[in-house]
Structure formats: structure tokens, C-alpha cells
Motif scaffolding. Sequence first.
Motif, mmCIF file in Angstrom:
data_model
loop_
_atom_site.group_PDB
_atom_site.id
_atom_site.type_symbol
_atom_site.label_atom_id
_atom_site.label_comp_id
_atom_site.label_asym_id
_atom_site.label_seq_id
_atom_site.Cartn_x
_atom_site.Cartn_y
_atom_site.Cartn_z
ATOM 1 N N ARG A 1 35.319 37.902 39.251
ATOM 2 C CA ARG A 1 36.188 37.636 40.398
ATOM 3 C C ARG A 1 37.352 36.723 39.990
ATOM 4 N NH1 ARG A 1 33.878 34.041 44.911
ATOM 5 N NH2 ARG A 1 34.415 32.558 43.293
ATOM 6 N N LYS B 1 41.235 37.702 40.053
ATOM 7 C CA LYS B 1 42.163 36.914 40.861
ATOM 8 C C LYS B 1 43.314 36.400 40.003
ATOM 9 C CE LYS B 1 39.457 35.335 44.771
ATOM 10 N NZ LYS B 1 38.990 34.156 45.525
ATOM 11 N N LYS C 1 45.790 38.946 39.629
ATOM 12 C CA LYS C 1 46.277 39.393 40.944
ATOM 13 C C LYS C 1 45.815 40.808 41.260
ATOM 14 C CE LYS C 1 50.106 36.238 40.840
ATOM 15 N NZ LYS C 1 51.500 35.989 40.905
ATOM 16 N N TRP D 1 42.304 41.229 42.477
ATOM 17 C CA TRP D 1 41.068 41.119 43.239
ATOM 18 C C TRP D 1 41.111 41.993 44.499
ATOM 19 C CZ3 TRP D 1 36.261 40.376 42.660
ATOM 20 C CH2 TRP D 1 35.431 40.064 43.725
#
Length: 67
Positions: A2, A6, A9, A11
Motif C-alpha cells: 500500500r 501510494k 500515486k 493506490w
Amino acid sequence: MRNFLKGKKMWGYVKGTYVILRNTNEGYAALIGVWEANNVKIITWINNSIEHSIGTLLVKYDTTKMV
């Protein structure tokens, strides 16, 4: 995974906020190409970070949200 996604960019693909577009506007093919390329990148990253036995269970999924 995760945190990694993230940081990239991406997720939203797993979360389901970035979905494949259903539109016929100009530039649609390019947008679909970007979406598909990112989706496949994420699936590859996931497969490369898990055990082979788990990866064989995930091979049936086409989108990262399904994984």
C-alpha cells in the motif's frame, strides 16, 4: 505494498477510485492505454512481491481492484 503504491500515486487502482473509463470522447484510446499500462504494472509489482503459490491464485484477476 500500500505504501509503495501510494508513493507511486497508484493506490487508487487498488482502492477502486481509478476505474477504466467508458467514454467515446477524443483521446479515449490514449487514456485507456495509460490506465491499462498502470494496472498491469501494479499486478506485476504485486506478483513479484508475493510467494509463487499465492501468485497462482491471483492470475485469474484482470484488474488490481479484483486482486
